[in-house]
Scaffold this motif. Sequence first.
Motif, PDB file in Angstrom:
ATOM      1  N   SER A 192      -3.094   7.774  -6.925  1.00  0.00           N
ATOM      2  CA  SER A 192      -3.381   7.275  -5.584  1.00  0.00           C
ATOM      3  C   SER A 192      -2.120   7.339  -4.765  1.00  0.00           C
ATOM      4  O   SER A 192      -1.039   7.568  -5.291  1.00  0.00           O
ATOM      5  CB  SER A 192      -3.879   5.830  -5.652  1.00  0.00           C
ATOM      6  OG  SER A 192      -2.875   5.020  -6.200  1.00  0.00           O
ATOM      7  N   VAL A 193      -2.289   7.179  -3.490  1.00  0.00           N
ATOM      8  CA  VAL A 193      -1.126   7.081  -2.616  1.00  0.00           C
ATOM      9  C   VAL A 193      -1.174   5.735  -1.905  1.00  0.00           C
ATOM     10  O   VAL A 193      -1.672   5.622  -0.794  1.00  0.00           O
ATOM     11  CB  VAL A 193      -1.105   8.210  -1.576  1.00  0.00           C
ATOM     12  CG1 VAL A 193       0.172   8.149  -0.769  1.00  0.00           C
ATOM     13  CG2 VAL A 193      -1.223   9.550  -2.257  1.00  0.00           C
ATOM     14  N   PRO A 194      -0.707   4.674  -2.555  1.00  0.00           N
ATOM     15  CA  PRO A 194      -0.608   3.411  -1.823  1.00  0.00           C
ATOM     16  C   PRO A 194       0.608   3.465  -0.905  1.00  0.00           C
ATOM     17  O   PRO A 194       1.144   4.533  -0.655  1.00  0.00           O
ATOM     18  CB  PRO A 194      -0.444   2.363  -2.915  1.00  0.00           C
ATOM     19  CG  PRO A 194      -0.670   3.061  -4.203  1.00  0.00           C
ATOM     20  CD  PRO A 194      -0.320   4.498  -3.948  1.00  0.00           C
ATOM     21  N   GLY A 195       1.053   2.339  -0.443  1.00  0.00           N
ATOM     22  CA  GLY A 195       2.133   2.354   0.537  1.00  0.00           C
ATOM     23  C   GLY A 195       1.647   1.628   1.767  1.00  0.00           C
ATOM     24  O   GLY A 195       0.771   0.780   1.673  1.00  0.00           O
ATOM     25  N   GLN A 197      -2.022   1.067   2.651  1.00  0.00           N
ATOM     26  CA  GLN A 197      -2.777  -0.012   2.023  1.00  0.00           C
ATOM     27  C   GLN A 197      -3.186  -1.054   3.040  1.00  0.00           C
ATOM     28  O   GLN A 197      -4.194  -1.716   2.888  1.00  0.00           O
ATOM     29  CB  GLN A 197      -1.906  -0.705   0.980  1.00  0.00           C
ATOM     30  CG  GLN A 197      -2.099  -0.174  -0.406  1.00  0.00           C
ATOM     31  CD  GLN A 197      -1.162  -0.854  -1.366  1.00  0.00           C
ATOM     32  OE1 GLN A 197      -0.003  -1.060  -1.081  1.00  0.00           O
ATOM     33  NE2 GLN A 197      -1.674  -1.216  -2.510  1.00  0.00           N
TER      34      GLN A 197
END
Lengths: 707, 497
Positions: free
Chosen positions: B44-47, B50
């Motif tokens: 996933s690409v949180p950051g 989010q």
Amino acid sequence: MAERSFKREVLKLEAGRGAVFRGEGILAVTKALLQSGVAYVGGYQGSPISHLMDVFADASALLASLDVHFEASASEATAGAMLAASVNYPLRGAVAWKSVVGTNVASDALSNVASGGVKGGALIIVGEDYGEGSSIMQERTHAFAMKSQMWLLDPRPNLPSIVAMVEQAFELSEASNTPVMLELRVRSCHMTGEFVAKDNQRPRMTVSEAAASPVRDVERIVLPPANFLHEIEKIEKRWPAGIAFVRDNRLNEHFGPDEGDIGIIVQGGLYNSLNRAQELLGLSNSFGDSDLPIYCLNVTYPLIPEEVAAFCTGKRAILVLEEGQPEFIEHELNTLIRRAGLTTRIVGKDIMPRAGEYTASVIGEGLRDFLREWSRDMVIAERMPSRVPAVASDIVARPAGFCTGCPERPIFTAMKLLEREIGPAHVSADIGCHLFSILPPFNIGNTTMGYGLGSAGASAFKAGEKRAIAIMGDGGFWHNGLTSGIGNAVFNKDDAVTIVIDNGYSAATGGQDILSSRADNPARKTRNPIARAVRGVGVEWVKTIDDTYDIKHMRDTLREAMQTPDTGPKVIVAQSECMLTRQRREKRVVRQALKDKKRVVRERFGVDPDTCTGDHSCIRLSGCPSLSIRPNPDPLREDPVAHVDNSCVGCGLCGEVSHAAVLCPSFYRAAIISNPTRWDRFWAATRGAIIGWFQGRHDRARLERAF
Amino acid sequence: MPEPAQRERLSVAILALGGQGGGVLAEWIENLAVASGRLAQRTSVPGVAQRTGSTVYYVELTRAATTRQPIMAQMPVPGDVDIVLASELMETGRAVLRGFSSADRTTLIGSTHRIFAISEKSAMGDGRRSSENILAAARRNSRKFIGFDMDRATRQSNSVVSSVMFGALAGSEAMPFPLEAYENVIRASGIAVDSNLAGFRLGYQAARENSAAAAEPLPAEPALAEPVPTTAAGRRLAERIDTELPHMARRHARIGAQRLMDYQDQAYADLYLDRVGSIARLDQEPHSLTDEVARYLALWMSYEDTVRVADLKVRSSRTTRVHQEIGATPGQLVSITEFMHPRLREVCETLPAAVGRTILRTRWISRFLGRFFQNGRHVRTSRLRWYLLLRALAGMRRFRRSSLRFVEEQNRIDNWLETVKRAVAEDRDIALELVRCQRLIKGYGDTFDRGLTNFEAILADYEKCAPTDRSAARIRRLRTLALGDEDGQAFKAELVA
């Protein structure tokens, strides 16, 4: 209390030899550090390696039992300087942060430790925040590795490779007396997978043993004449030792056939995307059986001349897949090819995009162009999917924003209200959740110069007609803002206004505790007020607002700061706890109370659709995710009405906004009492009966004059 | 269309908003695959995304059990995704836009409900984008589209949208796992098992039904029935409408008459019909001008003064609506607090015109009295004291005709209608656009002032223009600009131009 708890996952870190470890990349790295006998660990949180810090914090018991020292460093510079422990002693140590911004902060310490060299293995784990989802400037850590001469590892993105590279990084570091950087791309940090575990190792020497018998070696200190010797040592001793280790231990890998007149050199981190692109072109399968020779650089700096020469010999052309710019690897490859007397053509950024992430689609297109030029007889599958732009105009952007009930939002609402009175001011923004103020609906903020640098970013604007406003988060304040911003402003007799947003945590990076956190943290000393620190460096005009939702107070205080004849920096500490963290804590308590049949009052807001006229001023002044719109129930009106959905946490901002901005009487706050007491019920029944009687009369009167 | 090559893997992309549980869903899918003996990888690409932004989660798993480790991708590749799950309609559209959903390969499971983006919400008028286009694109760009209102299913099951999506995935049969395997994953997670299973089952059912039939169309805008008279006075007014007004305008006129009787009295509704009639006589086929006047005049004549607001707040229907809205259960008690900010001006507007005007014009009096109306009030309408106060205020309806605001509004209305009548003689389209400008007058306080100022500026601009320069397009453009931004920069620039 961090946003995510790893209490359950850290149990996995105890896995012994032969056990299969399944988990996220960041957890695998942690396990690999313990398997490597690391003596100390530090770092500073930030996506994508925040979780690494959270895992360590949650694993403190395990770390203590292994005699591993863990520290939540004050900044990346602190963490980088911590590596000094490996200079004189055979202590293995690792530090972690978000790159490239964290590496910027740490670069002073890194230059020093790289100059003097290390005795114990020193590993710097950088979460490379590049490409989709990134929130920072797009730069490469590679440049730092080159300028300071630290080796840079970019392992293939699967857990066994990553774990093996962490372990070998320490050996490489010790073999070449050089700090090693391990670059983990965003998705690799959060990627899950499996590897076979080994036993955790206690450090060969602990930090307390080292401190007990200090070693001093003046030649390791960056001071003339040693500093000149370091440069020579780097080239003559450490460089060849590093190259020999990488070569002898085969850290770089080869895939595909041995023979071929063209080939690909790829950064380890891009290998999976390359294989997927090849698969879609019919040049590989899902297990990586490539039709083309591939030289995979798990070590992207330094390059190994012998390996490069051997791979390129007999090849007409090589495609280099190197993400980001400048194309350091491509430059170096060209040099190495010339030195080796080869004529192989290096194809890189002349056909590949110079900027942007190298996704499988991008690599696929580049590979197709490369093969068209250099291998016309190769059969390429025609079906390389392309994008469908059909609905582009109907898809609106969904920028990140403040969470439901966020206490930072009212600060910007107050700023907007003040802006209506005294006009816009120059606003120097900072890094943190509060930076969302630059996006709709607030559109506040002119520049942002880096973490904790809000005040410093306003320092050129000396008092003139209008004071500048600087924003600083509590995280940034303790990271460096106290000195770089506040201290600087005092010393230089700045007149600017600084708003320190004190939500109790380093919220943007996942809710870690910091010095001014008001939570009790058994492992750290919290509750050190920001206002006291600010006064301590000489600010005289300091106001603390302990309820940011009180918009009028916020606006009036800000107005006063902008207009007071007092000289010197004006600091407003705006405090309210991060709602995300607060909800996480309170939801649990409320759930339990409801289970125990205790009286619980929950507040939420609502909008009366018959008095709302659909102007949406409230949304422009708030932007809360729970404040939305829905079709107007009035058949005569067209514009949708405002609407509060059930995710509302009852922070009170809607009501305050409609009061402070004199908006409209549509907002109401409902207090919902679960498990009411008898007294509650008695009063409710009495009032209900009387009000009900009046409502009945009112209804009848309306029926009489009805259509 | 030829079948695409069957891969040895299944790839699943999840598009969700930060905080919707997309990560949990991805984890469930991974656990499901692993428990079923497959190799699986989740990324996933949180950051910052989010925090309410759109986020992509990706799971890849082997189609069959295998011993050799495949090379797994870390993000969805356009055209090579087997299953796309989207938690909201705009995210469904985004999956199509990014090419994740393709016509030959992808099972697209998307919610049809909307969570509006900030640009749609904050528009001064109606900023909503077309949902129909997105639905059409979703159908066109998927092998199979399963679309239903997941938000409703979430509310019905008191769960989270991720469990509904997981259920829909099971119902789609796009993965080779039995129903029990899915349910076991939810049970094994040990968190909110009952509600998650409830949501899962609703999602499962919806997907099964949805697969059989065509995807559910969007719920139509609620078409309100024409009001039917219930009193003698009402019947008389209805008769007036049917005899005096063209067919086209009758629905709005009935709604208008109904509203104005409720707002004031029968005589006021008659005044309304007189006014609409005066325009109708100048209008011709297709009578859209009369229709628009019927609509906007009713809105204007039922302007929101303090009496009206109080009246709306004290009704029994309002109490019922609030209870429904907040979802209070029978055992719970509810108390309501209103946020009202009557300023001296609103108070004076309710007073008899002469008194109100005197107070507002005499500086020392208004300054003295103004001090008592500086702050907003927390009006607890579930308490007797406040309720009775508002009830009394609502009763001031009887004196409304003598109030300052009434006098002012009737003047403005008459001026507006006179302008419209003059315009009809010149150009019916211009008259129509002038009528529609009433849309700008809405809200309270500053919002109302801004709208009224813009409205008057457009009318003044029209009057000022030489007859040959007047055009419906200009009025329309000015109106759009006035609704474009709060500062009114573009609007003012256009006025000068």
